[in-house]
Design an enzyme around this catalytic site. Sequence first.
Site, PDB file in Angstrom:
ATOM      1  N   GLU A  68     -42.288 -20.893 -14.378  1.00 49.27           N
ATOM      2  CA  GLU A  68     -43.550 -20.297 -13.942  1.00 49.27           C
ATOM      3  C   GLU A  68     -44.694 -21.286 -14.152  1.00 49.27           C
ATOM      4  O   GLU A  68     -44.692 -22.060 -15.107  1.00 49.27           O
ATOM      5  CB  GLU A  68     -43.803 -19.012 -14.741  1.00 49.27           C
ATOM      6  CG  GLU A  68     -42.676 -18.015 -14.545  1.00 49.27           C
ATOM      7  CD  GLU A  68     -42.842 -16.727 -15.338  1.00 49.27           C
ATOM      8  OE1 GLU A  68     -43.869 -16.569 -16.024  1.00 49.27           O
ATOM      9  OE2 GLU A  68     -41.929 -15.891 -15.248  1.00 49.27           O
ATOM     10  N   CYS A  82     -51.626 -24.783 -14.805  1.00 48.58           N
ATOM     11  CA  CYS A  82     -50.922 -24.761 -16.081  1.00 48.58           C
ATOM     12  C   CYS A  82     -49.434 -24.937 -15.761  1.00 48.58           C
ATOM     13  O   CYS A  82     -48.832 -24.059 -15.137  1.00 48.58           O
ATOM     14  CB  CYS A  82     -51.221 -23.411 -16.718  1.00 48.58           C
ATOM     15  SG  CYS A  82     -50.513 -23.194 -18.310  1.00 48.58           S
ATOM     16  N   CYS A  89     -38.117 -22.196 -24.527  1.00 48.42           N
ATOM     17  CA  CYS A  89     -38.722 -23.042 -25.565  1.00 48.42           C
ATOM     18  C   CYS A  89     -38.033 -22.740 -26.883  1.00 48.42           C
ATOM     19  O   CYS A  89     -37.720 -21.594 -27.172  1.00 48.42           O
ATOM     20  CB  CYS A  89     -40.213 -22.715 -25.675  1.00 48.42           C
ATOM     21  SG  CYS A  89     -41.071 -23.736 -26.890  1.00 48.42           S
ATOM     22  N   CYS A  93     -42.556 -19.340 -31.248  1.00 48.47           N
ATOM     23  CA  CYS A  93     -43.816 -18.752 -31.742  1.00 48.47           C
ATOM     24  C   CYS A  93     -43.744 -17.241 -31.505  1.00 48.47           C
ATOM     25  O   CYS A  93     -43.359 -16.796 -30.418  1.00 48.47           O
ATOM     26  CB  CYS A  93     -45.009 -19.354 -31.009  1.00 48.47           C
ATOM     27  SG  CYS A  93     -45.060 -21.158 -31.126  1.00 48.47           S
ATOM     28  N   CYS A  96     -45.398 -15.332 -28.423  1.00 48.75           N
ATOM     29  CA  CYS A  96     -45.225 -15.917 -27.088  1.00 48.75           C
ATOM     30  C   CYS A  96     -43.948 -15.426 -26.406  1.00 48.75           C
ATOM     31  O   CYS A  96     -42.871 -15.425 -27.012  1.00 48.75           O
ATOM     32  CB  CYS A  96     -45.186 -17.442 -27.232  1.00 48.75           C
ATOM     33  SG  CYS A  96     -44.725 -18.297 -25.726  1.00 48.75           S
ATOM     34  N   GLU A 137     -42.605 -26.532 -24.944  1.00 43.44           N
ATOM     35  CA  GLU A 137     -43.411 -27.437 -25.770  1.00 43.44           C
ATOM     36  C   GLU A 137     -43.303 -28.821 -25.130  1.00 43.44           C
ATOM     37  O   GLU A 137     -42.229 -29.442 -25.122  1.00 43.44           O
ATOM     38  CB  GLU A 137     -42.872 -27.419 -27.209  1.00 43.44           C
ATOM     39  CG  GLU A 137     -43.257 -28.599 -28.070  1.00 43.44           C
ATOM     40  CD  GLU A 137     -44.760 -28.801 -28.241  1.00 43.44           C
ATOM     41  OE1 GLU A 137     -45.486 -27.816 -28.423  1.00 43.44           O
ATOM     42  OE2 GLU A 137     -45.197 -29.975 -28.178  1.00 43.44           O
ATOM     43  N   SER A 192     -52.204 -25.984 -30.767  1.00 43.45           N
ATOM     44  CA  SER A 192     -52.283 -24.544 -31.024  1.00 43.45           C
ATOM     45  C   SER A 192     -52.266 -24.365 -32.523  1.00 43.45           C
ATOM     46  O   SER A 192     -51.254 -24.650 -33.163  1.00 43.45           O
ATOM     47  CB  SER A 192     -51.071 -23.835 -30.420  1.00 43.45           C
ATOM     48  OG  SER A 192     -51.093 -23.989 -29.035  1.00 43.45           O
ATOM     49  N   CYS A 312     -52.228 -16.651 -21.223  1.00 40.87           N
ATOM     50  CA  CYS A 312     -51.621 -17.443 -22.307  1.00 40.87           C
ATOM     51  C   CYS A 312     -50.645 -16.597 -23.096  1.00 40.87           C
ATOM     52  O   CYS A 312     -50.953 -15.480 -23.496  1.00 40.87           O
ATOM     53  CB  CYS A 312     -52.717 -17.908 -23.266  1.00 40.87           C
ATOM     54  SG  CYS A 312     -53.474 -19.416 -22.743  1.00 40.87           S
TER      55      CYS A 312
END
Length: 332
Positions: A68, A82, A89, A93, A96, A137, A192, A312
């Site tokens: 995406e 973005c 990933c 986190c 997320c 990342e 971040s 985000c």
Amino acid sequence: MSRRIYRQAMHKGRFYPASFGLGPEACAAWRSEFSFDLPEIVAVRSDEGEQGTTTKMVLRLQDGFEVESVCIPMGRGRHTLCVSSQVGCKMRCTFCETGRMGLLRHLTTDEIIAQLLVARHRLGLPIRNVVFMGMGEALDNPDNVMQALRVLNDDAGLAISQERLTICTVGHAEGIRLLLRQGFKRLNLSISLNAASDALRSQLMPINRRTDLAELQSVLMAYRPRRNFALGVNYCLMPGINDTQADAAAVAEFCRPLGRGLVNLIPYNPGSQPIARAPDDAEVERFIGWLRAAGLPVRERVTKGRSVMAACGQLGNPDVRARGRLRAVTIP
Ligand code: SF4
């Protein structure tokens, strides 16, 4: 001649030799040296906001994985894309959506570049800036990301200046050191942060168990690609988790030795398994006030694309992991 064709191909989004009027011999030579197919557009979703339309596109790669990318309006006709650098990933986190997928694979350089080409040439979106803040990342996939930066920045190709390119990282220490050695003097970097105590950050962002705040701070203090470099510090505000005055004071303490910088305050966007609610305006203003009172420059990142899961922390599809055909290639 080849550079002229390369430039035209990148600028016009045409990757078939016949479209340049080349003869059969040149077409055959092209095909033997170069092939490039843009990924299929699976879905395009839009969200109307005050500054314009936020567009999320879902692209299917040749092996069936989907990534995406989000085109974000920045006002005055400017748009930021973005881009994703991985399918899933491994950083996990907790706030997320992508982190819940685990890492399925790295994107190749051409798959990263293709996101920009599709946005520009298939969807007609006027992209001015590129930020590596989509799925993945970026510094966990350094070879492909650094090469993508070179292609994006190449004067003979896409010619996007380094000032308009941003790498965003959770604080990947080796990646930041490696990035410094590449000599991108004008590239933007943001981290971040999301918590400035080791206990809370390790809970929210497992990478902190490997690279604690003291080490991250020292890596960032050494990151000086140019004299007037200003670091971006992203802070996702989650009510009841990291929104107290003590949290703001800890952020100021962490940022103080880093020199010039700007805190981007991002209101939390609940995903499919929220760990908090979205903060209201008063909570955001209060936290910004504490940071400013502590001497930090702060900008609120206006939430865009939340209704289409394009904001985000909302990218990615955790269900992908459950699909058996993809499970076989999962990287542990
Ligand atoms: S916030 Fe970024 S680094 Fe963390 S899990 Fe999500 S995509 Fe990965």
